[in-house]
Write a protein that holds these residues in place. Structure first.
Motif, PDB file in Angstrom:
ATOM      1  N   GLY A  30       8.762  60.495 -39.165  1.00  0.00           N
ATOM      2  CA  GLY A  30       7.559  59.772 -39.532  1.00  0.00           C
ATOM      3  C   GLY A  30       7.132  58.800 -38.452  1.00  0.00           C
ATOM      4  O   GLY A  30       7.971  58.193 -37.782  1.00  0.00           O
ATOM      5  N   LEU A  31       5.831  58.658 -38.273  1.00  0.00           N
ATOM      6  CA  LEU A  31       5.269  57.674 -37.351  1.00  0.00           C
ATOM      7  C   LEU A  31       4.320  56.769 -38.122  1.00  0.00           C
ATOM      8  O   LEU A  31       3.348  57.235 -38.713  1.00  0.00           O
ATOM      9  CB  LEU A  31       4.497  58.338 -36.207  1.00  0.00           C
ATOM     10  CG  LEU A  31       5.340  59.100 -35.183  1.00  0.00           C
ATOM     11  CD1 LEU A  31       5.440  60.574 -35.573  1.00  0.00           C
ATOM     12  CD2 LEU A  31       4.774  58.955 -33.787  1.00  0.00           C
ATOM     13  N   GLY A  32       4.639  55.479 -38.146  1.00  0.00           N
ATOM     14  CA  GLY A  32       3.816  54.501 -38.829  1.00  0.00           C
ATOM     15  C   GLY A  32       3.414  53.393 -37.891  1.00  0.00           C
ATOM     16  O   GLY A  32       3.879  53.323 -36.749  1.00  0.00           O
ATOM     17  N   GLY A  33       2.553  52.501 -38.385  1.00  0.00           N
ATOM     18  CA  GLY A  33       2.113  51.377 -37.572  1.00  0.00           C
ATOM     19  C   GLY A  33       0.714  50.948 -37.935  1.00  0.00           C
ATOM     20  O   GLY A  33       0.004  51.642 -38.672  1.00  0.00           O
ATOM     21  N   PRO A  34       0.284  49.799 -37.413  1.00  0.00           N
ATOM     22  CA  PRO A  34      -1.049  49.278 -37.738  1.00  0.00           C
ATOM     23  C   PRO A  34      -2.176  50.175 -37.231  1.00  0.00           C
ATOM     24  O   PRO A  34      -1.975  51.021 -36.349  1.00  0.00           O
ATOM     25  CB  PRO A  34      -1.072  47.914 -37.016  1.00  0.00           C
ATOM     26  CG  PRO A  34       0.368  47.556 -36.825  1.00  0.00           C
ATOM     27  CD  PRO A  34       1.078  48.855 -36.613  1.00  0.00           C
ATOM     28  N   VAL A  35      -3.365  49.973 -37.775  1.00  0.00           N
ATOM     29  CA  VAL A  35      -4.560  50.679 -37.314  1.00  0.00           C
ATOM     30  C   VAL A  35      -4.763  50.400 -35.827  1.00  0.00           C
ATOM     31  O   VAL A  35      -4.678  49.261 -35.372  1.00  0.00           O
ATOM     32  CB  VAL A  35      -5.796  50.216 -38.108  1.00  0.00           C
ATOM     33  CG1 VAL A  35      -7.069  50.819 -37.519  1.00  0.00           C
ATOM     34  CG2 VAL A  35      -5.661  50.589 -39.575  1.00  0.00           C
ATOM     35  N   GLY A  36      -5.027  51.456 -35.058  1.00  0.00           N
ATOM     36  CA  GLY A  36      -5.349  51.296 -33.648  1.00  0.00           C
ATOM     37  C   GLY A  36      -4.170  51.122 -32.720  1.00  0.00           C
ATOM     38  O   GLY A  36      -4.345  50.902 -31.519  1.00  0.00           O
ATOM     39  N   SER A  37      -2.956  51.245 -33.235  1.00  0.00           N
ATOM     40  CA  SER A  37      -1.780  51.028 -32.383  1.00  0.00           C
ATOM     41  C   SER A  37      -1.489  52.214 -31.473  1.00  0.00           C
ATOM     42  O   SER A  37      -0.723  52.080 -30.507  1.00  0.00           O
ATOM     43  CB  SER A  37      -0.549  50.710 -33.241  1.00  0.00           C
ATOM     44  OG  SER A  37      -0.258  51.781 -34.123  1.00  0.00           O
ATOM     45  N   GLY A  38      -2.075  53.366 -31.772  1.00  0.00           N
ATOM     46  CA  GLY A  38      -1.857  54.534 -30.920  1.00  0.00           C
ATOM     47  C   GLY A  38      -0.944  55.576 -31.513  1.00  0.00           C
ATOM     48  O   GLY A  38      -0.356  56.377 -30.788  1.00  0.00           O
ATOM     49  N   LYS A  39      -0.859  55.614 -32.840  1.00  0.00           N
ATOM     50  CA  LYS A  39       0.005  56.598 -33.496  1.00  0.00           C
ATOM     51  C   LYS A  39      -0.468  58.025 -33.215  1.00  0.00           C
ATOM     52  O   LYS A  39       0.329  58.894 -32.851  1.00  0.00           O
ATOM     53  CB  LYS A  39       0.026  56.358 -35.008  1.00  0.00           C
ATOM     54  CG  LYS A  39       0.600  55.023 -35.428  1.00  0.00           C
ATOM     55  CD  LYS A  39       0.651  54.881 -36.938  1.00  0.00           C
ATOM     56  CE  LYS A  39      -0.718  54.957 -37.593  1.00  0.00           C
ATOM     57  NZ  LYS A  39      -1.634  53.875 -37.145  1.00  0.00           N
ATOM     58  N   THR A  40      -1.771  58.265 -33.415  1.00  0.00           N
ATOM     59  CA  THR A  40      -2.284  59.626 -33.253  1.00  0.00           C
ATOM     60  C   THR A  40      -2.180  60.076 -31.799  1.00  0.00           C
ATOM     61  O   THR A  40      -1.836  61.231 -31.525  1.00  0.00           O
ATOM     62  CB  THR A  40      -3.739  59.717 -33.738  1.00  0.00           C
ATOM     63  OG1 THR A  40      -3.822  59.189 -35.070  1.00  0.00           O
ATOM     64  CG2 THR A  40      -4.207  61.161 -33.750  1.00  0.00           C
ATOM     65  N   ALA A  41      -2.464  59.173 -30.864  1.00  0.00           N
ATOM     66  CA  ALA A  41      -2.326  59.520 -29.448  1.00  0.00           C
ATOM     67  C   ALA A  41      -0.878  59.835 -29.105  1.00  0.00           C
ATOM     68  O   ALA A  41      -0.592  60.738 -28.306  1.00  0.00           O
ATOM     69  CB  ALA A  41      -2.849  58.379 -28.580  1.00  0.00           C
ATOM     70  N   THR A  42       0.050  59.107 -29.721  1.00  0.00           N
ATOM     71  CA  THR A  42       1.471  59.376 -29.481  1.00  0.00           C
ATOM     72  C   THR A  42       1.872  60.722 -30.074  1.00  0.00           C
ATOM     73  O   THR A  42       2.610  61.492 -29.445  1.00  0.00           O
ATOM     74  CB  THR A  42       2.330  58.240 -30.073  1.00  0.00           C
ATOM     75  OG1 THR A  42       1.997  57.015 -29.415  1.00  0.00           O
ATOM     76  CG2 THR A  42       3.812  58.516 -29.885  1.00  0.00           C
ATOM     77  N   VAL A  43       1.376  61.022 -31.281  1.00  0.00           N
ATOM     78  CA  VAL A  43       1.646  62.333 -31.883  1.00  0.00           C
ATOM     79  C   VAL A  43       1.105  63.441 -30.986  1.00  0.00           C
ATOM     80  O   VAL A  43       1.785  64.447 -30.728  1.00  0.00           O
ATOM     81  CB  VAL A  43       1.026  62.418 -33.292  1.00  0.00           C
ATOM     82  CG1 VAL A  43       1.040  63.858 -33.806  1.00  0.00           C
ATOM     83  CG2 VAL A  43       1.782  61.519 -34.262  1.00  0.00           C
ATOM     84  N   ALA A  44      -0.127  63.270 -30.489  1.00  0.00           N
ATOM     85  CA  ALA A  44      -0.721  64.286 -29.617  1.00  0.00           C
ATOM     86  C   ALA A  44       0.119  64.495 -28.366  1.00  0.00           C
ATOM     87  O   ALA A  44       0.378  65.633 -27.951  1.00  0.00           O
ATOM     88  CB  ALA A  44      -2.145  63.880 -29.241  1.00  0.00           C
ATOM     89  N   ALA A  45       0.556  63.398 -27.769  1.00  0.00           N
ATOM     90  CA  ALA A  45       1.364  63.502 -26.548  1.00  0.00           C
ATOM     91  C   ALA A  45       2.711  64.158 -26.826  1.00  0.00           C
ATOM     92  O   ALA A  45       3.203  64.960 -26.018  1.00  0.00           O
ATOM     93  CB  ALA A  45       1.560  62.115 -25.938  1.00  0.00           C
ATOM     94  N   LEU A  46       3.319  63.839 -27.974  1.00  0.00           N
ATOM     95  CA  LEU A  46       4.590  64.471 -28.329  1.00  0.00           C
ATOM     96  C   LEU A  46       4.418  65.968 -28.535  1.00  0.00           C
ATOM     97  O   LEU A  46       5.274  66.765 -28.119  1.00  0.00           O
ATOM     98  CB  LEU A  46       5.162  63.822 -29.594  1.00  0.00           C
ATOM     99  CG  LEU A  46       5.807  62.449 -29.432  1.00  0.00           C
ATOM    100  CD1 LEU A  46       6.126  61.843 -30.791  1.00  0.00           C
ATOM    101  CD2 LEU A  46       7.080  62.539 -28.575  1.00  0.00           C
ATOM    102  N   CYS A  47       3.335  66.359 -29.179  1.00  0.00           N
ATOM    103  CA  CYS A  47       3.090  67.794 -29.392  1.00  0.00           C
ATOM    104  C   CYS A  47       2.982  68.521 -28.059  1.00  0.00           C
ATOM    105  O   CYS A  47       3.578  69.594 -27.867  1.00  0.00           O
ATOM    106  CB  CYS A  47       1.817  67.994 -30.205  1.00  0.00           C
ATOM    107  SG  CYS A  47       1.968  67.536 -31.944  1.00  0.00           S
ATOM    108  N   LYS A  48       2.233  67.953 -27.127  1.00  0.00           N
ATOM    109  CA  LYS A  48       2.070  68.587 -25.824  1.00  0.00           C
ATOM    110  C   LYS A  48       3.396  68.656 -25.070  1.00  0.00           C
ATOM    111  O   LYS A  48       3.666  69.620 -24.352  1.00  0.00           O
ATOM    112  CB  LYS A  48       1.034  67.823 -25.002  1.00  0.00           C
ATOM    113  CG  LYS A  48      -0.378  67.917 -25.558  1.00  0.00           C
ATOM    114  CD  LYS A  48      -1.349  67.045 -24.776  1.00  0.00           C
ATOM    115  CE  LYS A  48      -2.749  67.094 -25.362  1.00  0.00           C
ATOM    116  NZ  LYS A  48      -3.702  66.208 -24.644  1.00  0.00           N
ATOM    117  N   GLU A  49       4.213  67.637 -25.232  1.00  0.00           N
ATOM    118  CA  GLU A  49       5.503  67.576 -24.524  1.00  0.00           C
ATOM    119  C   GLU A  49       6.523  68.548 -25.098  1.00  0.00           C
ATOM    120  O   GLU A  49       7.343  69.108 -24.369  1.00  0.00           O
ATOM    121  CB  GLU A  49       6.042  66.145 -24.612  1.00  0.00           C
ATOM    122  CG  GLU A  49       7.348  65.908 -23.881  1.00  0.00           C
ATOM    123  CD  GLU A  49       7.191  65.705 -22.392  1.00  0.00           C
ATOM    124  OE1 GLU A  49       8.217  65.680 -21.691  1.00  0.00           O
ATOM    125  OE2 GLU A  49       6.045  65.571 -21.918  1.00  0.00           O
TER     126      GLU A  49
END
Length: 227
Positions: A30-49
């Motif tokens: 699971g990835l959690g955190g405040p709005v705008g912290s970059g969760k979705t960008a981190t998920v996207a980067a992990l998927c690509k990696e």
């Protein structure tokens, strides 16, 4: 910057590691955190990696929209059938901690429809510092904060900061522009988390998501070793 504590990074533990048919299920992070912290960008980067080495899928959570899932689809980080969205209709932490039925159904449907899967990333909707995942939903959890939110966030604590298996301090490239002291954040994070690991991350740097991906790989290695 990676605060390399002695804590065992192989944190993934689950009481129910198998599907009803007896097959080993996917590791859920699971990835959690405040709005705008970059969760979705981190998920996207992990998927690509990780997509060339593991079979993975993503579940996103938004209150009334599919915005995060649509971002991942536009970025083509995974085939569309491997990305699904949950519309929580209430505070995001409700669907990841209190009533997890919609998320459990989503991860189980993914395994049925596109499995077998090695890894499923479950992204929470933006929430506050109290957001945590139910252990009935995920095996390990990452909490993402960012330097633009203020360098006092680690000191403020909260369950997300203090108990997540991994704390990611994101957008470190913005620190000089927003007046955040990274050394102070590192010291405060260590004081709050003791031996739990912390990674300072900028997705704009050459290192990018690499250290977080390495942590995820360690979770997967522990998961498979415990089979």
């Amino acid at each position: 910057m990676h605060l390399d504590h002695s804590h065992d990074e192989s944190a993934a533990v689950s009481a129910d590691a198998h599907r009803p048919d007896g097959r080993r299920r996917a590791l859920r992070i699971g990835l959690g955190g405040p709005v705008g912290s970059g969760k979705t960008a981190t998920v996207a980067a992990l998927c690509k990696e990780l997509r060339d080495e593991r079979s993975l899928a993503v579940v996103t959570n938004d209150i009334y929209t599919r915005e995060d899932a649509e971002f991942l689809l536009r970025e083509a980080v995974l085939p569309p059938e491997r990305i699904t969205a949950v519309e929580t209709g209430a505070c995001p932490h409700t669907a990841i901690r209190d009533d997890i039925s919609a998320n459990l159904e989503a991860v189980e449907d993914l395994e049925d429809e596109v499995g077998p899967l090695d890894l499923i990333l479950v992204e929470s909707g933006g929430d506050n510092l109290t957001a945590t995942f139910s252990k009935g939903l995920v095996d390990a959890q990452i909490f993402v904060i960012d330097v633009a939110g203020g360098d006092d966030i680690p000191r403020k604590g909260g369950p997300g900061v203090t108990t997540a298996d991994l704390l990611v301090v994101n957008k470190t490239d913005l620190a000089p522009h927003v007046g955040s002291d990274l050394a102070r954040m590192a010291a405060d994070a260590k004081a709050q988390r003791a031996e739990l690991p912390v990674i300072f991350q900028s997705l704009r740097s050459d290192e990018g998501v690499g250290p977080v991906a390495a942590w995820v790989r360690a979770q997967y290695a522990a998961w498979t070793a415990s089979a």
